[in-house]
Design a protein around this motif. Structure first.
Motif, PDB file in Angstrom:
ATOM      1  N   LEU A   6       0.827  -1.194   0.000  1.00  0.00           N
ATOM      2  CA  LEU A   6       0.000   0.000   0.000  1.00  0.00           C
ATOM      3  C   LEU A   6       0.867   1.251   0.000  1.00  0.00           C
ATOM      4  N   GLY A   7       0.396   2.278  -0.686  1.00  0.00           N
ATOM      5  CA  GLY A   7       1.148   3.523  -0.734  1.00  0.00           C
ATOM      6  C   GLY A   7       1.244   4.184   0.627  1.00  0.00           C
ATOM      7  N   ARG A  14       6.278   2.202   2.223  1.00  0.00           N
ATOM      8  CA  ARG A  14       5.055   1.505   1.841  1.00  0.00           C
ATOM      9  C   ARG A  14       4.570   0.559   2.926  1.00  0.00           C
ATOM     10  N   VAL A  40      -4.710   4.808  -1.263  1.00  0.00           N
ATOM     11  CA  VAL A  40      -4.488   3.569  -0.513  1.00  0.00           C
ATOM     12  C   VAL A  40      -5.747   2.702  -0.550  1.00  0.00           C
ATOM     13  N   ASP A  43      -5.589   0.942  -3.724  1.00  0.00           N
ATOM     14  CA  ASP A  43      -4.569  -0.117  -3.651  1.00  0.00           C
ATOM     15  C   ASP A  43      -5.146  -1.377  -3.013  1.00  0.00           C
TER      16      ASP A  43
END
Length: 333
Positions: A6-7, A14, A40, A43
């Motif tokens: 995930l960003g 991350r 996110v 993601d």
């Protein structure tokens, strides 16, 4: 181990959300969820969709601690799925967004910022950071509190919670083994069991987790975190799964490395006091880290305080009106 990356450009790199499912795909769990931001969220949704799942399919969410980059999406996922959300009892009120718990933490932070000697302009800058980041907290979740030794059977795994405070008051690691009736490994060809664990932010592969500023509720933060590191080192795991970046294949070595880092930091702090005389935590952090901005306005003096407080308890430094000075006692960590 199946993870969705995930960003996260704000914290330690991350984030990881770990996906646990049973042999039939009927029992789906997540370990941590990431930030509550559109990027996110996408993601995580895309990562689950690639595995044939959606938020609505999640049965259980296991949180290593309350920080928004680990728990931010828990409430939103629960709203779609009615998932059970587990987190240590010390962090549960914050994940639930209990107003009394939030106010108590904010009051404690304000008290410490004043005690540490943080200038008013920097305090105002920090407050603006928290105000700007309020959307990262996400929706509150209805939490099922856990404690040290709680065993969860989720996603075809058996997770035993181990309370590992320091970075956060309610931080937990989770030892991994198989739930009864399953025959799954850890996803990388390793035997599951006490040889592996989810470690959240207790152990990170690149950064050293902040202590003192990351959770101002923790009493004796450095002492508690060093106890956590010693425990992790003594477990001699084959591999651990951190909350950020890649798995750690020598967790004992990494734990010892971070312990050594804190010994070195202690030497640096004592050198600052020897060279510049008595100083408050903000001044010490300025000598260590230079100009601080953003979240580091609390992390920098928080870490300095964690060390100074530990040294005070050991009799190595004394404090008068917020300023610390060396004594003649032998230094120790």
């Amino acid at each position: 181990m199946d993870r969705i990356r995930l960003g996260n450009e704000e914290f330690e790199g991350r984030n990881n959300a770990y996906v646990l499912d049973d042999d039939d795909g009927d029992d789906l769990a997540l370990v941590d969820t990431g930030l509550s931001t559109p990027a996110v969220r996408e993601d995580l949704r895309e990562g689950l969709a690639e595995r044939g799942y959606s938020f609505a399919d999640v049965d259980d969410i296991v949180l290593t601690h309350f920080h928004v980059d680990h728990a931010g999406l828990a409430g939103e996922i629960q709203a779609e799925s009615d998932a059970t959300v587990y987190v240590h009892e010390a962090d549960a009120p914050l994940v639930e967004d209990d107003p009394d718990a939030v106010a108590a933490m904010e009051d404690r932070r304000q008290f410490l910022l004043d005690e540490w000697g943080v200038p008013e302009a920097k305090q105002a800058e920090l407050l603006a950071v928290f105000d700007d980041a309020s959307h990262l907290v996400g929706e509150p979740a209805d939490v099922t509190p856990i404690e040290d030794g709680t065993v969860l059977e989720v996603g075809g795994r058996r997770l035993e919670a181990v309370h590992t405070p320091g970075h956060a008051a309610g931080h937990c690691c989770f030892e991994i083994s198989e739930a009864p009736g399953t025959e799954r490994g850890d996803g990388n060809g390793d035997a599951a069991g006490a040889s592996a664990a989810f470690v959240g932010d207790a152990l990170l592969p690149v950064y050293t987790p902040n202590v003192g500023g990351a959770d101002v509720r923790v009493e004796r933060p450095l002492e508690r975190y060093l106890e956590t590191l010693e425990w992790l080192a003594d477990r001699e795991y084959d591999r651990v799964w951190p909350g950020h970046r890649d798995p750690i294949d020598d967790p004992t070595g990494r734990a010892r490395e971070i312990i050594d880092h804190h010994r070195d930091r202690t030497d640096e702090i004592l050198d600052v006091l020897s060279e510049h005389g008595p100083a408050d935590a903000w001044t010490v952090s300025d000598h260590l880290f230079g100009e601080l901005s953003g979240i580091h306005i609390v992390h920098g003096p928080g870490e300095a305080f964690a060390h100074l407080d530990h040294l005070r308890r050991e009799g190595v430094v004394a404090v008068d009106d917020g300023e610390y000075r060396r004594t003649d006692e032998a230094k120790t960590i």
